[in-house]
Design a protein around this motif. Structure first.
Motif, PDB file in Angstrom:
ATOM      1  N   VAL A   2       0.837  -1.195   0.000  1.00  0.00           N
ATOM      2  CA  VAL A   2       0.000   0.000   0.000  1.00  0.00           C
ATOM      3  C   VAL A   2       0.876   1.251   0.000  1.00  0.00           C
ATOM      4  O   VAL A   2       1.844   1.353   0.754  1.00  0.00           O
ATOM      5  N   LYS A   3       0.531   2.203  -0.863  1.00  0.00           N
ATOM      6  CA  LYS A   3       1.242   3.475  -0.912  1.00  0.00           C
ATOM      7  C   LYS A   3       0.508   4.487  -0.042  1.00  0.00           C
ATOM      8  O   LYS A   3      -0.678   4.759  -0.245  1.00  0.00           O
ATOM      9  N   TYR A   4       1.221   5.049   0.938  1.00  0.00           N
ATOM     10  CA  TYR A   4       0.646   6.058   1.828  1.00  0.00           C
ATOM     11  C   TYR A   4       1.158   7.438   1.437  1.00  0.00           C
ATOM     12  O   TYR A   4       2.343   7.601   1.111  1.00  0.00           O
ATOM     13  N   GLY A  30      -9.141   6.370   0.030  1.00  0.00           N
ATOM     14  CA  GLY A  30      -8.563   5.050  -0.188  1.00  0.00           C
ATOM     15  C   GLY A  30      -8.712   4.194   1.051  1.00  0.00           C
ATOM     16  O   GLY A  30      -8.987   4.709   2.148  1.00  0.00           O
ATOM     17  N   CYS A  31      -8.552   2.903   0.884  1.00  0.00           N
ATOM     18  CA  CYS A  31      -8.744   1.983   2.007  1.00  0.00           C
ATOM     19  C   CYS A  31      -7.887   0.741   1.805  1.00  0.00           C
ATOM     20  O   CYS A  31      -7.812   0.199   0.705  1.00  0.00           O
ATOM     21  N   GLU A  32      -7.284   0.304   2.887  1.00  0.00           N
ATOM     22  CA  GLU A  32      -6.374  -0.842   2.848  1.00  0.00           C
ATOM     23  C   GLU A  32      -7.076  -2.198   2.872  1.00  0.00           C
ATOM     24  O   GLU A  32      -6.443  -3.227   2.637  1.00  0.00           O
ATOM     25  N   HIS A  33      -8.347  -2.219   3.160  1.00  0.00           N
ATOM     26  CA  HIS A  33      -9.033  -3.498   3.350  1.00  0.00           C
ATOM     27  C   HIS A  33      -9.158  -4.324   2.068  1.00  0.00           C
ATOM     28  O   HIS A  33      -9.328  -5.534   2.126  1.00  0.00           O
ATOM     29  N   ASN A  55      -4.774  -0.209  -2.902  1.00  0.00           N
ATOM     30  CA  ASN A  55      -3.307  -0.158  -2.826  1.00  0.00           C
ATOM     31  C   ASN A  55      -2.767   1.240  -2.554  1.00  0.00           C
ATOM     32  O   ASN A  55      -1.562   1.474  -2.662  1.00  0.00           O
ATOM     33  N   PHE A  56      -3.662   2.164  -2.198  1.00  0.00           N
ATOM     34  CA  PHE A  56      -3.192   3.503  -1.827  1.00  0.00           C
ATOM     35  C   PHE A  56      -4.116   4.089  -0.767  1.00  0.00           C
ATOM     36  O   PHE A  56      -5.302   3.765  -0.700  1.00  0.00           O
ATOM     37  N   VAL A  57      -3.544   4.942   0.072  1.00  0.00           N
ATOM     38  CA  VAL A  57      -4.317   5.671   1.074  1.00  0.00           C
ATOM     39  C   VAL A  57      -3.739   7.077   1.190  1.00  0.00           C
ATOM     40  O   VAL A  57      -2.540   7.250   1.424  1.00  0.00           O
TER      41      VAL A  57
END
Length: 272
Positions: A2-4, A30-33, A55-57
């Protein structure tokens, strides 16, 4: 992976099109789930991310300050829903605490709030939640079947931990509910599964349980069908039927929910 990314927002309270909700508050974009059925994939068009949804938040680091400013300008009591297109308690919240800091602001104003999450991390903020006069916490739970859960929402917290958090909040006098969204056609829509969900929600102290159907948005449908073809090939034709006969299917599902819930001690709703 995941890209933060830390970002600054101009607004954090946005007018909502959800019945009964005045404003939506989303501390993240965005959401990691990585829920396969997630309707919020449309948010990707408002970002510059090449990454797939999940894949991004984007972390709205100034959200609490913006919220303070916007709340001061509201002229009447409003209902604010936290986490309409993201999970406000997804993993990154443990580190950045944007949601917690927003609750710290919100508790000084006379607005009602609701939170919808899949995460037991919400328990961390029970001290603040208890200070907000009108608030309810909802947990999205689509199934009690571990295999189906892992296939359709691979990075979300375990269901048993959600139920434990739900019971804890209910035991502290906080209004709670369960959102079964979506009911997966021919996988989680049988009588025993629906009955078990209602019974479990009831035993956990939820005030109500609400069911929603699967919306076949193009991208979501492709993802869902990918899993069906790989894991449940015998159901491919059934899903094709659902796609072309959604209204008829929903009528039958409503009848089933009404039948199963006839003796329930909690309120049972559907929103399709």
């Amino acid at each position: 992976m995941v890209k933060y990314q830390e970002v600054y927002c101009k607004s954090i309270l946005n007018k909502s099109g959800i019945p009964g909700i005045d404003f939506a508050l989303n501390p993240y974009t965005g959401c990691e789930h990585s829920c396969v059925y997630c309707y919020a994939t449309f948010m990707k068009r408002f970002t510059n991310h090449p990454e797939e949804w999940g894949n991004f938040v984007d972390i709205k680091v100034n959200a609490p300050d913006v919220l303070q400013r916007q709340l001061k300008s509201l002229k009447s009591k409003s209902r604010i829903s936290i986490g309409t297109v993201c999970d406000a308690y997804q993993h990154i919240e443990e580190r950045f605490q944007i949601t917690r800091r927003c609750l710290e602001v919100l508790r000084y104003y006379n607005h009602s709030a609701s939170i919808l999450t899949k995460s037991p991390l919400v328990l961390r903020d029970i001290d603040l939640i208890l200070k907000i006069k009108e608030i309810e916490i909802g947990f999205t739970i689509i199934t009690l079947n571990p295999k189906i859960k892992e296939l359709f929402e691979p990075n979300s917290p375990p269901v048993n931990k959600r139920l434990s958090a739900l019971k804890n909040l209910s035991g502290n006098g906080i209004s709670t509910w369960v959102f079964v969204a979506p009911v997966l056609p021919f996988l989680t829509d049988n009588e025993s599964d629906i009955e078990e969900l209602i019974k479990t929600a009831q035993e956990s102290g939820a005030k109500n349980i609400t069911f929603d159907s699967l919306n076949p948005y193009p991208k979501v449908w492709n993802w869902v069908m990918g899993i069906i073809k790989r894991e449940y090939p015998e159901s491919v034709k059934k899903y094709q039927y659902y796609f072309h006969n959604k209204t008829r299917y929903e009528m039958e599902l409503k009848k089933l929910i009404l039948k199963v819930s006839s003796g329930a001690k909690i309120k049972v709703n559907y929103v399709f």
